[in-house]
Scaffold this motif. Sequence first.
Motif, PDB file in Angstrom:
ATOM      1  N   THR A   1      41.124  33.777  50.733  1.00  0.00           N
ATOM      2  CA  THR A   1      39.910  34.370  50.193  1.00  0.00           C
ATOM      3  C   THR A   1      39.159  33.334  49.358  1.00  0.00           C
ATOM      4  O   THR A   1      39.721  32.748  48.422  1.00  0.00           O
ATOM      5  N   SER A   2      37.907  33.093  49.701  1.00  0.00           N
ATOM      6  CA  SER A   2      37.102  32.091  48.997  1.00  0.00           C
ATOM      7  C   SER A   2      36.646  32.632  47.653  1.00  0.00           C
ATOM      8  O   SER A   2      36.839  33.816  47.327  1.00  0.00           O
ATOM      9  N   VAL A   3      36.010  31.780  46.870  1.00  0.00           N
ATOM     10  CA  VAL A   3      35.519  32.189  45.551  1.00  0.00           C
ATOM     11  C   VAL A   3      34.410  33.223  45.662  1.00  0.00           C
ATOM     12  O   VAL A   3      34.148  33.986  44.727  1.00  0.00           O
ATOM     13  N   THR A   4      33.748  33.288  46.813  1.00  0.00           N
ATOM     14  CA  THR A   4      32.690  34.281  47.022  1.00  0.00           C
ATOM     15  C   THR A   4      33.226  35.593  47.588  1.00  0.00           C
ATOM     16  O   THR A   4      32.453  36.511  47.853  1.00  0.00           O
ATOM     17  N   GLY A   5      34.555  35.672  47.810  1.00  0.00           N
ATOM     18  CA  GLY A   5      35.167  36.893  48.315  1.00  0.00           C
ATOM     19  C   GLY A   5      35.240  36.975  49.822  1.00  0.00           C
ATOM     20  O   GLY A   5      35.695  37.987  50.366  1.00  0.00           O
ATOM     21  N   GLU A   6      34.816  35.941  50.539  1.00  0.00           N
ATOM     22  CA  GLU A   6      34.874  35.940  51.997  1.00  0.00           C
ATOM     23  C   GLU A   6      36.253  35.500  52.480  1.00  0.00           C
ATOM     24  O   GLU A   6      36.982  34.788  51.782  1.00  0.00           O
ATOM     25  N   ALA A   7      36.604  35.938  53.680  1.00  0.00           N
ATOM     26  CA  ALA A   7      37.871  35.566  54.296  1.00  0.00           C
ATOM     27  C   ALA A   7      37.669  34.335  55.169  1.00  0.00           C
ATOM     28  O   ALA A   7      36.836  34.344  56.084  1.00  0.00           O
ATOM     29  N   GLN A   8      38.405  33.280  54.870  1.00  0.00           N
ATOM     30  CA  GLN A   8      38.353  32.053  55.663  1.00  0.00           C
ATOM     31  C   GLN A   8      39.596  31.996  56.545  1.00  0.00           C
ATOM     32  O   GLN A   8      40.713  32.086  56.051  1.00  0.00           O
ATOM     33  N   ILE A   9      39.389  31.855  57.868  1.00  0.00           N
ATOM     34  CA  ILE A   9      40.493  31.828  58.825  1.00  0.00           C
ATOM     35  C   ILE A   9      40.721  30.390  59.267  1.00  0.00           C
ATOM     36  O   ILE A   9      39.788  29.711  59.717  1.00  0.00           O
ATOM     37  N   PHE A  10      41.974  29.943  59.144  1.00  0.00           N
ATOM     38  CA  PHE A  10      42.363  28.602  59.535  1.00  0.00           C
ATOM     39  C   PHE A  10      43.387  28.673  60.665  1.00  0.00           C
ATOM     40  O   PHE A  10      44.241  29.561  60.683  1.00  0.00           O
ATOM     41  N   VAL A  11      43.293  27.722  61.596  1.00  0.00           N
ATOM     42  CA  VAL A  11      44.303  27.546  62.645  1.00  0.00           C
ATOM     43  C   VAL A  11      44.772  26.103  62.584  1.00  0.00           C
ATOM     44  O   VAL A  11      43.969  25.165  62.785  1.00  0.00           O
TER      45      VAL A  11
END
Length: 619
Positions: free
Chosen positions: A216-226
Motif C-alpha cells: 500500500t502506497s502513501v496515497t492508499g493505492e495498491a501497488q502490485i509487483f511481480v
Amino acid sequence: METVNLVKQEPAISGNARLNKMLWALALLLLAAFITAATDVLLFYPPGWRLEQLLPRWLFRFLPTTLGAPLILSGLIWLLCRRHDQTRFPFTHLIREICELQLIWFLFESLFQALLMKQLLLPKHVNLLRPVVASLLFVALSRRLFLLNKRKILRFRSAVLMMLSMISFVILTLLMWKEQESDWSISIGSSYDVGNSIPLIVGWHEGSEKMAWTITSVTGEAQIFVDGTLIYTCDKIAKGSFSFGPDGNGYAFAAASGNEWRIVTHESESDLYEQVTNPVWSSESECVYAVKSASETHVFSNQRKVHSFQGILDNRILVDPETRHFIYAGGQERDWAVFVDHAPIGEGFNTVALKLAKFCGTEGFVWVPVEREGEWYFICSDGREEGPFLALSGLATSSDERHLGYIASREPGRFVVVFNGKQVATHKSATDLRLSEDGQHYCYMFREGKQRFVMASGTLYGPYESVIGSSLKLSPDGNSCAFVATRDGRVFIVRDGEENKPVDDVKTKTLKFSNDSRRLRYIAKWDKREFVVLDGKAGRLFTWIPPNSVLFSEDNKGIAYPVLLFYKTFMMCNERRGTYQSWIYPETVSFTSDQTVSYVAYSEKQIRICRERITRDFR
C-alpha cells in the motif's frame, strides 16, 4: 554500680564485608537468571512435560507466558523455606535469597521481553548465551566468595554454589551445541528490496518460483509487483483473485477503480464493469472470467466472449487446481444451465449446488448436485445421472472417476448410503461421506438420537457426544480412518478406534495422512498455544502455527512447518529450529528434497526465497 547498655550495637562493616555482600547479591542475581532461563526452556516442550499441567490454569492468566512457571516455582520454594528452622537448615536461607532475587529478576525479564516484542530482533543464540555467560561469572564469583569467607558454613555454601554453577555451565553449553546453527545451512535465492512495510504475497508459482505481492502506497493505492517489478497500481485488488498461468508465464487478477472492476492480465486489461469474477486458468492456459454489465453477464476466454447470460450463479467460476478443468452455472433465478469447460451438461435447473461439485480424474469429469421441480439429481459431465431424490446429504468420488458414493433420501426421515451402486446402510441422519483414492473403502458419520457414530467400510466407531464431520479422513490406501470427536467435554482424535490424549481444541482441517498411509499429523491447541501432533506424539508449543502448512517430506520420514513464537518466525523440521525471519509466508513452504525446505520470507527489508537444509539426519 555498673550500667548495662541494652541497645544492640551494630558492628562496623569493613570494606571486605561490603565486597562480600555485593558479590553475594550479584551471584544470587545471576543464579536467578539461570533458573529463569532453564525453567522457560521447559515451557516449549510437549504438554506432558510442563509444570503448568500440575497447577490450576487460572494461575497463569495474569502472568507472562514464559514467566509463569518459574515465578510460581520460586514462590512455592520461598514459602517452604520460611517454614524451616534456619539454625537447623542453614541452606534454606540461601534458597530464600535466590527466590527473592528471582522475583526481582522477573521485572528485568519482563522489560527485556517487552523490548523484544517491539522490533528488536536478536541473533539466535542470545537467549541461551545470556545464562551461559551468567553461569561462567557465577563460577568466578562463588570461587571468590569461597576464598573470602572464613566460617565453615559460609565456605560450604560457596562451594555448593560453585558446583551448581559449573553444572549449569555444562548443561547450557550442551543446549547451545544442540541448537547450534550448523544443524541448518541456509542459502538465499532471489531477493528484492521492499522497504520497511511487510508486503502481502498474493501469488506464488512453485515450479518457476515466481511471486507477486502488493504494497500500500502513501496515497492508499495498491501497488502490485511481480518478481520485483511494479506491474500495476489500482485502488485495491480483489482478495484471492491473483493467479499465475499453469506454466508460470502469465498472470491475471481483478483490480478496482472506484466502484468498478476490471480484469488485468500480462497481455492487456479489460474495460470497467459493475462486477467481475476472479479469473481462472484452463488446462490450455486460457484465462477465463465473467463480467457483469447492465443486465447481462458475459463469460470470456482470453478476452474472447464465449457465453452471455442474465447472471452467473454465486458470481464465481470453480476450477480444479490439478487438472485445470472448470465449471460454472449461467442463467437466471430458478433457470440455470451448467457448463464444464464452456460445454453445457444440463439446463433448466431450479437449484445448482455448485459448492458441492466434485472433480474426478484427468478427463474433466465432474459430478454436480442439481434440483429440478423439487427433486434432486446427481449429474455428470459425461451424461450419467443418479436420482431422483427428496434430499441430498453427501457426495464422494474416487480419483480415477470409476467409483461413486452418495448419501440421499428417497423417503422422509430416511437416508440411504450408496457405494458403487449398492445400498450399504440406512439411517435417520448421515453426512460427510468419504471415499479412498482407489474407491474401495468409504467412511461417513451418522446420528442415532443424541449420539454420533462413524462407519468405516463396515467397522463402527462410537458413540461420541459429537463428531466434527469435516474432519473425517481416510488414508490413501483406505485402511485407516481418523476424525475429531468429543466426549464428556474433551476433544480428541480417533484413529481406527484408538483415542489420542484430549486437548483443548484441534484445527480440524489440519488432520492429514502421509502418502504411505502410515503417519498422521494435525495441529492441536493447549492453553491458547498450538503444537503439532505426529503419530500421537506432541511437539513443542508455539504462539501460532498456520493451518495447512505442515508438510511431509517426500519419503514421509519428516515434517516441516513455519511457526510464530511471540515476535519470531522460523521453520521447524522434525523438532529442529531454523533461522529466525521477520515473517515467513506459509503458502510458499515446500519440501524440495527430503531434507531441504524452501520458502519465501521477509527479513532485513527484503523479500527472499530461502532454502534451508538440515545437516543432521532426521531423528
